[in-house]
Design an enzyme around this catalytic site. Structure first.
Site, PDB file in Angstrom:
ATOM      1  N   TYR A 156       0.841  -1.207   0.000  1.00  0.00           N
ATOM      2  CA  TYR A 156       0.000   0.000   0.000  1.00  0.00           C
ATOM      3  C   TYR A 156       0.873   1.253   0.000  1.00  0.00           C
ATOM      4  O   TYR A 156       0.649   2.180  -0.794  1.00  0.00           O
ATOM      5  CB  TYR A 156      -0.894  -0.037   1.232  1.00  0.00           C
ATOM      6  CG  TYR A 156      -1.751   1.176   1.461  1.00  0.00           C
ATOM      7  CD1 TYR A 156      -2.849   1.436   0.649  1.00  0.00           C
ATOM      8  CD2 TYR A 156      -1.494   2.051   2.512  1.00  0.00           C
ATOM      9  CE1 TYR A 156      -3.669   2.539   0.876  1.00  0.00           C
ATOM     10  CE2 TYR A 156      -2.302   3.153   2.752  1.00  0.00           C
ATOM     11  CZ  TYR A 156      -3.387   3.391   1.929  1.00  0.00           C
ATOM     12  OH  TYR A 156      -4.182   4.488   2.161  1.00  0.00           O
ATOM     13  N   ALA A 159       2.556   1.781  -3.383  1.00  0.00           N
ATOM     14  CA  ALA A 159       1.631   2.282  -4.401  1.00  0.00           C
ATOM     15  C   ALA A 159       1.293   3.748  -4.167  1.00  0.00           C
ATOM     16  O   ALA A 159       1.197   4.537  -5.120  1.00  0.00           O
ATOM     17  CB  ALA A 159       0.368   1.430  -4.412  1.00  0.00           C
TER      18      ALA A 159
END
Length: 264
Positions: A156, A159
């Site tokens: 996460y 990204a």
């Protein structure tokens, strides 16, 4: 009174699309833009029963290119394009545990949800914004992109860091044509997704959710304001950035974290 009236109606006539708009920060943003007078189009996988009747809803899974195309086509056919695009969709639902817990499929999922869905919508809606020499794109990132935690946010965070870099480079490209691009990076927000994340970590480590919440605050170095944000507090900043009051702002990443991030 005059300033309040101006703030209430400052987005009159503007067409806005908010992704991931049925829960948490996305819903608060959609509601706040509606309050400011914008015609708001909301999109998510499913429509909640209690969604505002004033918002036009499009059901779509934006991790799938063909469904993104369907959203773009419907917006263009019904509304003629966008003035404001808020790429709020994002999720940290992958396994915790660091590099060994993450497969290629997990990494692909993290990139699709937190980066590529926004890239596709930007690419689709930017041509009209550029031709009319106006438009606002806001990417909702996360402080995790600047403060990664290997135990729980590896894919996460990666990204979101990529989203931050993309947002900055895109802003440099389109600013000369009158389109503003910004990033908002919330910290801990009191949302259903955050509650589920904490419950998952608590179950994995065998502690209560209350203890895990305190552990998370400690792992992040503490939150000087001593609490999580309400989604409406983040939405207020997004509405300001989308408005004419922010006409000279582009390319910036705004941190909304109660003072948590330990860098300047």
């Amino acid at each position: 009174m005059i300033d309040q009236q101006r703030s209430t109606a400052e987005l009159d006539g503007k067409i806005a699309l908010v992704t991931g708009a049925t829960k948490g920060i996305g819903r608060a943003i959609a509601d706040r833009l509606t309050q400011a007078g914008a015609v708001v189009i909301s999109t998510a996988r499913t429509k909640p029963e209690d969604m505002s009747v004033s918002q036009h809803f499009i059901a779509a899974d934006l991790t799938k290119p063909d469904e993104s195309t369907q959203v773009v086509n419907e917006v263009n056919q019904r509304f003629g394009g966008l003035d404001i695009l808020v790429n709020n969709m994002g999720a940290n639902t992958l396994p915790a545990g660091g590099f060994s817990a993450l497969t290629d499929a997990h990494w692909q999922e993290a990139l699709q949800v937190n980066l590529l869905a926004a890239v596709r919508l930007d690419r689709a809606f930017l041509p009209r914004m550029l031709s009319q020499k106006s438009g606002v794109i806001i990417h909702i990132s996360s402080t995790s992109g600047l403060f990664p935690i290997w135990e729980s946010t590896m894919a996460y965070s990666t990204a979101k860091a990529a989203l931050n870099a993309y947002s900055k480079t895109l802003s440099n490209e389109v600013a000369p044509s009158g389109v503003r691009v910004m990033t908002v990076s919330p910290g801990l927000n009191k949302t259903e997704a955050m509650a589920a994340f904490i419950e998952q970590l608590a179950e994995r480590t065998g502690v209560s959710t209350e203890m895990m919440t305190q552990n998370l605050f400690a792992r992040l170095g503490g939150v000087p304001l001593g609490r999580m944000a309400e989604p409406e507090e983040t939405a207020e900043l997004v509405c300001f950035l989308a408005s004419p009051r922010a006409s000279y702002i582009t390319g910036a990443n705004y941190i909304v974290d109660g003072g948590n991030l330990p860098v300047v």
